[in-house]
Scaffold this motif. Structure first.
Motif, PDB file in Angstrom:
ATOM      1  N   GLU A 172     -10.969   5.524   5.261  1.00 46.06           N
ATOM      2  CA  GLU A 172     -10.959   6.068   3.911  1.00 46.06           C
ATOM      3  C   GLU A 172     -12.303   5.804   3.210  1.00 46.06           C
ATOM      4  OE1 GLU A 172      -7.809   6.408   0.404  1.00 46.06           O
ATOM      5  OE2 GLU A 172      -8.538   4.359   0.695  1.00 46.06           O
ATOM      6  N   SER A 173     -12.878   4.639   3.451  1.00 42.02           N
ATOM      7  CA  SER A 173     -14.146   4.306   2.801  1.00 42.02           C
ATOM      8  C   SER A 173     -15.297   5.182   3.297  1.00 42.02           C
ATOM      9  CB  SER A 173     -14.484   2.827   2.996  1.00 42.02           C
ATOM     10  OG  SER A 173     -14.846   2.562   4.336  1.00 42.02           O
ATOM     11  N   HIS A 174     -15.148   5.785   4.470  1.00 39.81           N
ATOM     12  CA  HIS A 174     -16.185   6.662   5.026  1.00 39.81           C
ATOM     13  C   HIS A 174     -15.872   8.146   4.840  1.00 39.81           C
ATOM     14  CE1 HIS A 174     -17.284   2.925   7.086  1.00 39.81           C
ATOM     15  NE2 HIS A 174     -18.484   3.448   7.169  1.00 39.81           N
ATOM     16  N   HIS A 175     -14.675   8.462   4.426  1.00 42.70           N
ATOM     17  CA  HIS A 175     -14.237   9.855   4.310  1.00 42.70           C
ATOM     18  C   HIS A 175     -15.176  10.653   3.410  1.00 42.70           C
ATOM     19  CE1 HIS A 175     -11.338  13.096   4.495  1.00 42.70           C
ATOM     20  NE2 HIS A 175     -11.481  13.238   3.190  1.00 42.70           N
TER      21      HIS A 175
ATOM     22  N   SER B  37      -0.983  -4.844   9.804  1.00 40.28           N
ATOM     23  CA  SER B  37      -2.129  -5.090   8.926  1.00 40.28           C
ATOM     24  C   SER B  37      -3.422  -4.591   9.574  1.00 40.28           C
ATOM     25  CB  SER B  37      -2.235  -6.572   8.576  1.00 40.28           C
ATOM     26  OG  SER B  37      -2.352  -7.357   9.735  1.00 40.28           O
ATOM     27  N   GLN B  38      -3.535  -4.677  10.889  1.00 44.21           N
ATOM     28  CA  GLN B  38      -4.730  -4.171  11.572  1.00 44.21           C
ATOM     29  C   GLN B  38      -4.813  -2.646  11.459  1.00 44.21           C
ATOM     30  OE1 GLN B  38      -4.441  -5.949  15.537  1.00 44.21           O
ATOM     31  NE2 GLN B  38      -6.237  -7.164  15.037  1.00 44.21           N
ATOM     32  N   GLN B  39      -3.680  -1.972  11.595  1.00 45.02           N
ATOM     33  CA  GLN B  39      -3.691  -0.517  11.446  1.00 45.02           C
ATOM     34  C   GLN B  39      -4.061  -0.124  10.018  1.00 45.02           C
ATOM     35  OE1 GLN B  39       0.298   0.095  12.866  1.00 45.02           O
ATOM     36  NE2 GLN B  39      -0.415   0.817  14.852  1.00 45.02           N
ATOM     37  N   TYR B  40      -3.564  -0.874   9.054  1.00 44.03           N
ATOM     38  CA  TYR B  40      -3.940  -0.628   7.661  1.00 44.03           C
ATOM     39  C   TYR B  40      -5.438  -0.833   7.489  1.00 44.03           C
ATOM     40  CZ  TYR B  40      -4.416  -1.189   2.646  1.00 44.03           C
ATOM     41  OH  TYR B  40      -4.832  -1.062   1.347  1.00 44.03           O
ATOM     42  N   ASN B  41      -5.989  -1.863   8.101  1.00 47.56           N
ATOM     43  CA  ASN B  41      -7.430  -2.125   8.039  1.00 47.56           C
ATOM     44  C   ASN B  41      -8.212  -0.921   8.561  1.00 47.56           C
ATOM     45  OD1 ASN B  41      -9.682  -4.388   9.780  1.00 47.56           O
ATOM     46  ND2 ASN B  41      -9.924  -3.542   7.751  1.00 47.56           N
ATOM     47  N   VAL B  42      -7.753  -0.330   9.663  1.00 48.88           N
ATOM     48  CA  VAL B  42      -8.407   0.864  10.218  1.00 48.88           C
ATOM     49  C   VAL B  42      -8.361   2.001   9.203  1.00 48.88           C
ATOM     50  CG1 VAL B  42      -8.238   2.681  11.974  1.00 48.88           C
ATOM     51  CG2 VAL B  42      -8.041   0.282  12.646  1.00 48.88           C
ATOM     52  N   LEU B  43      -7.203   2.225   8.596  1.00 44.64           N
ATOM     53  CA  LEU B  43      -7.074   3.303   7.615  1.00 44.64           C
ATOM     54  C   LEU B  43      -8.013   3.084   6.428  1.00 44.64           C
ATOM     55  CD1 LEU B  43      -3.204   3.855   7.634  1.00 44.64           C
ATOM     56  CD2 LEU B  43      -4.972   5.293   8.695  1.00 44.64           C
ATOM     57  N   ARG B  44      -8.119   1.846   5.967  1.00 40.21           N
ATOM     58  CA  ARG B  44      -9.023   1.551   4.842  1.00 40.21           C
ATOM     59  C   ARG B  44     -10.481   1.795   5.236  1.00 40.21           C
ATOM     60  NH1 ARG B  44      -7.653  -1.382   0.170  1.00 40.21           N
ATOM     61  NH2 ARG B  44      -9.835  -0.911  -0.225  1.00 40.21           N
ATOM     62  N   LEU B  45     -10.853   1.413   6.440  1.00 35.97           N
ATOM     63  CA  LEU B  45     -12.215   1.673   6.909  1.00 35.97           C
ATOM     64  C   LEU B  45     -12.500   3.164   6.942  1.00 35.97           C
ATOM     65  CD1 LEU B  45     -12.427  -0.891   9.843  1.00 35.97           C
ATOM     66  CD2 LEU B  45     -13.874  -0.884   7.818  1.00 35.97           C
TER      67      LEU B  45
END
Length: 160
Positions: A56-59, A46-54
């Protein structure tokens, strides 16, 4: 809750605060186990997913490692190792700017975007399984109370 011990009524908890804390911890454990059922087979946490979401939101903007660490929902003691695993899985890409070689910038890859897209539906189902038994008013009340609980323990800059 009181238990009768040696003829005396004794609470199972030392204080109301302890009872709330232990209930929060137990609730987190139960909700997390449902989440682990989703993320485990995908090979991420879940922490790695959190990183990916962060990311993606800045991409398409690159994000410094320290910014990721500050904005995570759950603090990761070893952000470097977590990023190593995401990079090995080709879900992120690291770069070092020429003007500051000490800084590491992170971007999500196309594979990272694809994984987030694949997870969206199953994650919605996961959240419904976790909290779908609560109505909208109860969910809003819970959000409000949890924010109130966190407020004195978080910095003002916490983005969520």
């Amino acid at each position: 809750m009181k238990a009768k011990i040696g003829g005396l009524n004794k609470s199972k908890f030392d204080s109301p605060e302890q009872e709330v804390y232990l209930n929060l911890w137990r609730a987190f454990d139960r909700l997390r186990s449902i989440e682990d059922e989703l993320f485990g087979p995908l090979g991420i946490t879940s922490q790695q997913y959190n990183v990916l979401r962060l990311l993606e939101s800045h991409h398409p903007v690159s994000v410094p490692t320290l910014t990721i660490a500050e904005r995570m929902i759950s603090k990761a003691p070893d952000i470097t190792r977590m990023l190593d695993k995401l990079e090995k899985a080709a879900l992120i890409k690291r770069t070092r700017p020429v003007e500051n070689r000490r800084q590491v910038l992170i971007n999500i890859t196309e594979a990272g975007h694809k994984l987030i897209d694949e997870i969206a539906g199953p994650l919605q189902h996961c959240h419904e399984k976790q909290l779908g038994h609560l109505n909208q008013d109860e969910l809003q009340q819970l959000v409000s109370l949890l924010r109130k609980v966190r407020r004195p323990h978080e910095s003002i800059t916490t983005p969520w």
